[in-house]
Design an enzyme around this catalytic site. Structure first.
Site, PDB file in Angstrom:
ATOM      1  CB  SER A  56       5.476  10.450   5.799  1.00 48.88           C
ATOM      2  OG  SER A  56       6.596  10.265   6.146  1.00 48.88           O
TER       3      SER A  56
ATOM      4  CE1 TYR B 293       6.102  15.417   5.291  1.00 47.47           C
ATOM      5  CE2 TYR B 293       7.177  13.671   6.225  1.00 47.47           C
ATOM      6  CZ  TYR B 293       6.830  14.053   5.229  1.00 47.47           C
ATOM      7  OH  TYR B 293       5.989  13.087   3.699  1.00 47.47           O
TER       8      TYR B 293
END
Length: 281
Positions: A156, A169
Site C-alpha cells: 500500500s 496497517y
C-alpha cells in the site's frame, strides 16, 4: 496472432473473492493463466468492513470462466499456515505446477496508535504481514520446483509512508516491503522474482463502506455519500482522481509477473496517482 502474456502459466491469488484479488484473477486469465483462487470468505475479529463471501468467490470463478479461463477455488485463512498449505498443495497438484503468486489477501481497520487494542494490533499483523509470509512460504517450493517464477506482494502507499489513524496497517505494509526485499535476495538463485505493488485508495468494498467513509469525513453528521467521500480522498493524490480501480493494480501486477519484467525484482511499484510524492502531504 498475439500470444497471451501468461500462456501456460498457473497463478495463485489470495484474497481472490473480490476487489484487487478478483481483478488479478480475471486479468491474468485474460492473458492465458490458470488461476488458483484462495479466500477466507468469512469475518475477521476487529474488522468492521463487510467481509467477502462464498458467493463472492463463486462470482470470481464465473468471471474467470467468462474470459475463457480455468479457476480452482479454495477457502482458507492465510493466518493458518497448515490449512493454507494443504489448500495450495492440493490445487497445485490439480494444475500440475505453479508459476505466479499474488499475496493479495488483507484487511483494514482504524484507530489512533496509542489507543489500539492488543487484539486489533495483532490481528492486523497476523493477516496483512504473517499471512503474506505464510503465502510465500507455502508457495515458494512450488516455484522453485518449476524452475522459476514471480511473486507480487500487495502492500500500500502506507507501506511507503506513514498515515494517521492506521499505524498497525502501515506497520504491516512496511513489513511486507522488508519481506519482499529479503525474499528477492533469497529466491533469486532459483530464478524467482519478488516485487511489491503499492496502491493508493482502491475502489473496492474495503473503502466503499460507512466505516471508512466516516473516518475520512468526520465533519459530516451522517455517513458520507460516494461523492462526499471522493472529495476527501482526492486530496491525497497528485492526479485529479479520488481512487484507482482494481484493474489498475491488476495491470501493474500482470506486468511484474510477465516476461516483460523478467529482470525486475526487489522493486516497490506505486500505483498511487502520485500519492506518495504529493507535496505537503
Amino acid at each position: 496472432m498475439t500470444v497471451p502474456r501468461l500462456a501456460g502459466k498457473v497463478a495463485l491469488i489470495t484474497g481472490a473473492a473480490r476487489g484487487i484479488g478478483r481483478a488479478q484473477a480475471v486479468r491474468f486469465a485474460q492473458e492465458g493463466a490458470e488461476i488458483i483462487g484462495v479466500d477466507l470468505c468469512g469475518p475477521v475479529d476487529t474488522v468492521r468492513v463487510p467481509h467477502a463471501t462464498l458467493d463472492d468467490l463463486a462470482e470470481t470463478t464465473r468471471q474467470v470462466g467468462v474470459v475463457g479461463g480455468r479457476m480452482t477455488s479454495a477457502v482458507a485463512d492465510v493466518r493458518d499456515k497448515e490449512a493454507l498449505c494443504a489448500a495450495v498443495d492440493q490445487a497445485v497438484s490439480q494444475h500440475d505446477g505453479l508459476d505466479i503468486v499474488c499475496a493479495t489477501a488483507g484487511i483494514t481497520s482504524r484507530g489512533p496508535a496509542v489507543e489500539l487494542s492488543e487484539e486489533t494490533w495483532r490481528t492486523m499483523l497476523d493477516v496483512n504481514l504473517t499471512g503474506v509470509f505464510h503465502t510465500c512460504q507455502v508457495s515458494a517450493p512450488h516455484l522453485i520446483a518449476r524452475g522459476g517464477g514471480a511473486m507480487v506482494l500487495v502492500s500500500s502507499i502506507a507501506g511507503l509512508r506513514g498515515l494517521a489513524g492506521v499505524a498497525h496497517y502501515s506497520a504491516a505494509k512496511h513489513g511486507v516491503v522488508g519481506l519482499m526485499r529479503s525474499l528477492a535476495n533469497e529466491l533469486a538463485p532459483h530464478r524467482v522474482r519478488v516485487n511489491t505493488v503499492h496502491p493508493t485508495n482502491v475502489d473496492t468494498p474495503l473503502i466503499q463502506n460507512d466505516s471508512v467513509r466516516c473516518a475520512f469525513r468526520p465533519d459530516l453528521q451522517q455517513p458520507p455519500t460516494r461523492s462526499e467521500f471522493a472529495d476527501a480522498t482526492k486530496a491525497m493524490n497528485m492526479l485529479d482522481v479520488p481512487w484507482v480501480q482494481s484493474v489498475d493494480v491488476a495491470n501493474a501486477s500482470l506486468f511484474l509477473v510477465s516476461d516483460e519484467a523478467r529482470y525486475i525484482t526487489a522493486v516497490a511499484l506505486p500505483v498511487d496517482a502520485g500519492a506518495t510524492q504529493r507535496q505537503g502531504r
